[in-house]
Enzyme design. Structure first.
Site, short mmCIF file in Angstrom:
data_model
loop_
_atom_site.label_atom_id
_atom_site.label_comp_id
_atom_site.label_asym_id
_atom_site.label_seq_id
_atom_site.Cartn_x
_atom_site.Cartn_y
_atom_site.Cartn_z
N THR A 93 0.92 -1.21 -0.09
CA THR A 93 -0.11 -0.09 0.24
C THR A 93 0.88 1.15 -0.08
OG1 THR A 93 -1.72 -1.11 1.45
CG2 THR A 93 -1.96 1.19 1.17
N LYS A 168 -7.92 1.41 -3.12
CA LYS A 168 -7.59 0.96 -1.59
C LYS A 168 -7.72 2.11 -0.88
CE LYS A 168 -5.12 -1.22 1.65
NZ LYS A 168 -5.30 -2.32 2.20
N LYS A 243 -1.97 4.79 8.70
CA LYS A 243 -1.17 4.95 7.29
C LYS A 243 -1.95 5.28 6.13
CE LYS A 243 1.51 2.04 4.05
NZ LYS A 243 2.21 0.88 3.54
P1 NAD Z 1 5.81 -6.00 7.28
O1 NAD Z 1 6.77 -4.90 7.81
O2 NAD Z 1 5.46 -7.11 8.22
O3 NAD Z 1 6.70 -6.55 6.14
C1 NAD Z 1 7.33 -5.81 5.09
C2 NAD Z 1 8.46 -6.61 4.89
O4 NAD Z 1 9.64 -6.04 3.97
C3 NAD Z 1 9.46 -6.59 6.15
O5 NAD Z 1 9.89 -8.10 6.25
C4 NAD Z 1 10.69 -5.97 5.73
O6 NAD Z 1 11.93 -6.48 6.40
C5 NAD Z 1 10.79 -6.11 4.29
N1 NAD Z 1 11.71 -5.06 3.43
C6 NAD Z 1 11.75 -3.75 3.70
N2 NAD Z 1 12.65 -3.30 2.74
C7 NAD Z 1 13.19 -4.41 2.14
C8 NAD Z 1 13.99 -4.54 0.97
N3 NAD Z 1 14.70 -3.46 0.40
N4 NAD Z 1 14.26 -5.62 0.48
C9 NAD Z 1 13.50 -6.59 1.03
N5 NAD Z 1 12.64 -6.84 2.06
C10 NAD Z 1 12.34 -5.51 2.42
O7 NAD Z 1 4.49 -5.30 6.77
P2 NAD Z 1 3.08 -6.17 6.04
O8 NAD Z 1 2.26 -6.27 7.33
O9 NAD Z 1 3.60 -7.25 5.37
O10 NAD Z 1 2.51 -5.16 4.88
C11 NAD Z 1 3.23 -5.17 3.68
C12 NAD Z 1 2.53 -3.98 2.99
O11 NAD Z 1 0.90 -4.34 2.98
C13 NAD Z 1 2.37 -2.64 3.62
O12 NAD Z 1 2.23 -1.76 2.32
C14 NAD Z 1 1.11 -2.68 4.27
O13 NAD Z 1 0.53 -1.29 4.30
C15 NAD Z 1 0.20 -3.64 3.37
N6 NAD Z 1 -0.90 -4.18 3.79
C16 NAD Z 1 -0.86 -4.79 5.28
C17 NAD Z 1 -2.00 -5.31 5.65
C18 NAD Z 1 -1.87 -6.00 7.03
O14 NAD Z 1 -3.01 -6.34 7.42
N7 NAD Z 1 -0.56 -6.28 7.72
C19 NAD Z 1 -3.31 -5.24 5.12
C20 NAD Z 1 -3.23 -4.82 3.68
C21 NAD Z 1 -2.13 -4.02 3.09
#
Ligand code: NAD
Length: 295
Positions: A93, A168, A243
């Site tokens: 997102t 979204k 966010k």
């Molecule tokens: P998260 O922080 O658990 O996962 C993100 C991952 O990206 C982390 O493990 C981090 O180490 C990794 N990362 C960061 N920079 C990196 C790089 N350069 N190379 C490789 N890995 C890298 O977050 P999440 O909850 O999995 O959410 C991910 C996305 O999905 C976000 O944009 C969030 O807004 C969206 N989202 C989350 C949810 C939810 O319920 N968690 C729901 C819908 C959308």
């Protein structure tokens, strides 16, 4: 079956990549965090030690990262190393402007791309029942469908580049504002001697009906699916709601939209996050409304 590069194996990317493996795809996964890599390896992901190795030879590259800055930084490494003809799918997102910048850079480097943010949370990621909101060309949307299918209940084409992100944030603007309205109504009812049951029984079949009331009711013991029944363990965390509301507000400002309610909803979720509520389900905002109500 395809070879898929997967960058970002966190709360969402971890289970999403596992579902791609279960569907028979070869998944080359990369994350900065060793624990995320180890968990992915347990799920059958071929873990690698750089973005370049994740995208090498892949038919599709999926990014699932925290923000637009992370996405654009990752593209510095994705674009020079991705195989010619690879489809780039961003499911993070991010700000609409960042999503459109990523499309532009992909196009200039000769790649097809879609923005494909999701709703459904970690439960949907684990069950393979996410809703994908897709922005991009019709041809790229059609190419993406078979890649997204093992992770999805619904895949909806919302228009050109960036329109998945627009969809979204518009949806979550409705959700954030409606959760606050439902919470205020319950607190008002409490203070005037109305039972939760009576308000629920009427509003759930009347004009106040909405998802925040009938699926994730902010008071416990009325709706089976509500996170309020589990001490507000998310679900969809209040930090993520903040966010998404911030992204909606920034898009409203850039487009000159009068989003007064969105601004207020953002302020209230910011206050709740500052009070330490960010790790709780977004329905827990009702506690903040109670605390700020006079005696
Ligand atoms: P998260 O922080 O658990 O996962 C993100 C991952 O990206 C982390 O493990 C981090 O180490 C990794 N990362 C960061 N920079 C990196 C790089 N350069 N190379 C490789 N890995 C890298 O977050 P999440 O909850 O999995 O959410 C991910 C996305 O999905 C976000 O944009 C969030 O807004 C969206 N989202 C989350 C949810 C939810 O319920 N968690 C729901 C819908 C959308």
């Amino acid at each position: 079956m395809a070879v898929i590069g997967f960058i970002g194996l966190g709360h969402m990317g971890g289970p999403m990549s596992a579902n791609l493996v279960k569907a028979g795809h070869t998944v080359q996964g990369y994350d900065l965090v060793p624990a995320a890599l180890a968990a992915a390896a347990d799920n059958g992901v071929t873990t690698v030690s750089s973005i370049a190795d994740a995208v090498r030879g892949a038919d599709a590259v999926i990014t699932m990262l925290p923000s637009g800055k992370h996405l654009l930084d990752a593209y510095d490494e994705v674009l020079p190393h991705a195989a010619s003809g690879a489809l780039l799918v961003d499911s993070s997102t991010v700000d609409v402007a960042d999503a459109r910048a990523a499309h532009q850079r992909a196009q200039e480097a000769g790649f097809g791309s879609i923005d494909a943010p999701v709703s459904g949370g970690t439960a949907g990621a684990e069950a393979g029942t996410l809703t994908f909101m897709v922005g991009g060309s019709e041809a790229d949307f059609q190419r993406a469908e078979s890649v997204l299918e093992p992770m999805a209940r619904k895949v909806i084409h919302c228009g050109g580049p960036g329109n998945g992100q627009v969809t979204k944030m518009c949806n979550n603007l409705i959700l954030g504002a409606s959760m606050i309205a439902v919470s205020e109504a319950f607190v008002l009812g409490e203070r005037l001697g109305l039972s939760h049951e009576a308000l629920y029984d009427v509003a759930a079949v009347s004009t106040g009906q909405c998802w925040a009331l009938t699926t994730n009711c902010p008071v416990p013991d009325l709706v089976e699916t509500s996170r309020a029944n589990h001490d507000y363990e998310p679900g969809f965390a209040a930090a993520l709601m903040l966010k998404d509301l911030n992204l909606a507000l920034s898009a409203a400002e850039q487009s000159g939209t009068d989003a007064s309610l969105g601004r207020l909803a953002t302020d209230l979720y910011r206050r709740f996050n500052e009070e330490g509520g960010g790790g709780q389900d977004f329905g827990a905002i009702i506690k903040s409304i109670r605390e700020h109500s006079g005696s």
